[in-house]
Design an enzyme around this catalytic site. Structure first.
Site, short mmCIF file in Angstrom:
data_model
loop_
_atom_site.label_atom_id
_atom_site.label_comp_id
_atom_site.label_asym_id
_atom_site.label_seq_id
_atom_site.Cartn_x
_atom_site.Cartn_y
_atom_site.Cartn_z
N SER A 275 0.68 -1.25 0.11
CA SER A 275 -0.01 -0.03 0.07
C SER A 275 1.02 1.27 -0.24
CB SER A 275 -0.80 0.06 1.21
OG SER A 275 -1.56 1.35 1.58
N TYR B 21 -1.52 -0.66 10.29
CA TYR B 21 -1.80 -1.04 9.04
C TYR B 21 -0.50 -0.50 8.32
CZ TYR B 21 -3.67 -1.20 4.27
OH TYR B 21 -3.82 -1.34 2.96
#
Ligand code: NAD
Length: 248
Positions: free
Chosen positions: A139, A152
């Site tokens: 990501s 995350y």
């Protein structure tokens, strides 16, 4: 350009919905025999039927990527040419109140899970003597940070560094390991959020002033998975509408 994919086999984790199912459909359309892995049999049945409707074949495996025994047992003796290491969870929440359980869930799924599945699939790639291509779905939050996503962001930064470490160790086995770093991509689970004022504010900070669509990841995924990317390993490709170069 991606003709070499025809007849290859691929494992896609987290393939019951979202980007995983999208990648599975994409590979199936390019003639790849796709194996879908996810935790729920019912969701897998539905995803498999969708691939079959495209004229492809899709075996399914019930697999929890956080469970080392499940990964080793389920993948033992299986040979894949391509792995799309896609399973992931978000686990948002301010760091000050983040529980150990939430931290562990995010790191176990997004980082340990990517490692366990890569390790098991690489074993088969080595045994087959054909090598292969591993694409880890990271990501842009592995490069930069935002509020409320500490676990995350840390997990995805770990995926990027793990990608490089595995690329180095496994190049001699003909295994390429790369990471795809999507920006904000519109899927069923975030569509409603991005229609809210907070979501629209986020979109205004993306240089292209819009969300990405899943098919805008296709070129990068096919490049990394196919012979078109035969000299690419240890790389990350960002597909984010310029989000990582947004003005400070
Ligand atoms: P999603 O929630 O729709 O899909 C995630 C999939 O992973 C689901 O099928 C889920 O069942 C599966 N999964 C979760 N935990 C698992 C486990 N322990 N074992 C096996 N499967 C498990 O989300 P998505 O948006 O499709 O995200 C897919 C990947 O792309 C994730 O790694 C995510 O971090 C990454 N990503 C998504 C975006 C985006 O904007 N959608 C942006 C950047 C990165």
């Amino acid at each position: 350009m991606f003709e070499d994919l025809s007849g290859k086999s691929a494992l896609v984790t987290g393939a019951s919905g979202g980007l995983g199912l999208h990648f599975a459909r994409l590979l199936a359309r390019h003639g790849v025999d796709v194996t879908l892995a996810a935790r729920r049999q019912s969701a897998l049945d539905q995803a498999g039927a969708e691939i079959a409707a495209l004229g492809g074949t899709a075996e399914h495996l019930v697999l929890d990527v956080t469970d080392a025994a499940s990964v080793a047992e389920t993948l033992a003796g299986r040979h894949f040419d391509i792995l799309i290491n896609n399973a992931g969870i978000s686990g948002a929440g301010p760091a000050a109140g983040l529980s150990e359980a939430d931290w562990d869930a995010v790191l176990d799924t997004n980082l340990k899970g990517v490692f366990l599945v890569a390790q098991a699939v690489a074993r088969g790639m080595r045994e087959s003597g054909r090598g292969g291509a591993i694409v880890n779905i990271a990501s842009i939050l592995g490069h930069r940070v935002a509020g409320g996503v500490s676990a995350y962001a840390a997990s995805k930064a770990g995926v990027i560094q793990l990608t490089k470490a595995l690329a180095l160790e496994w190049a001699r086995d003909g295994i390429r390991v790369n990471a795809l770093c999507p920006g904000y991509i519109e899927t069923d689970i975030n569509r409603d959020f991005f229609a809210t004022e907070a979501g629209l504010n986020l979109i205004r900070r993306i240089p292209q002033r819009r969300l990405g669509q899943p098919d805008e990841l296709d070129g990068a995924l096919l490049l990394l998975a196919s012979a078109a990317g035969s000299y690419i390993t240890g790389a990350t490709i960002e597909v984010d509408g310029g989000h990582l170069v947004s003005s400070l």
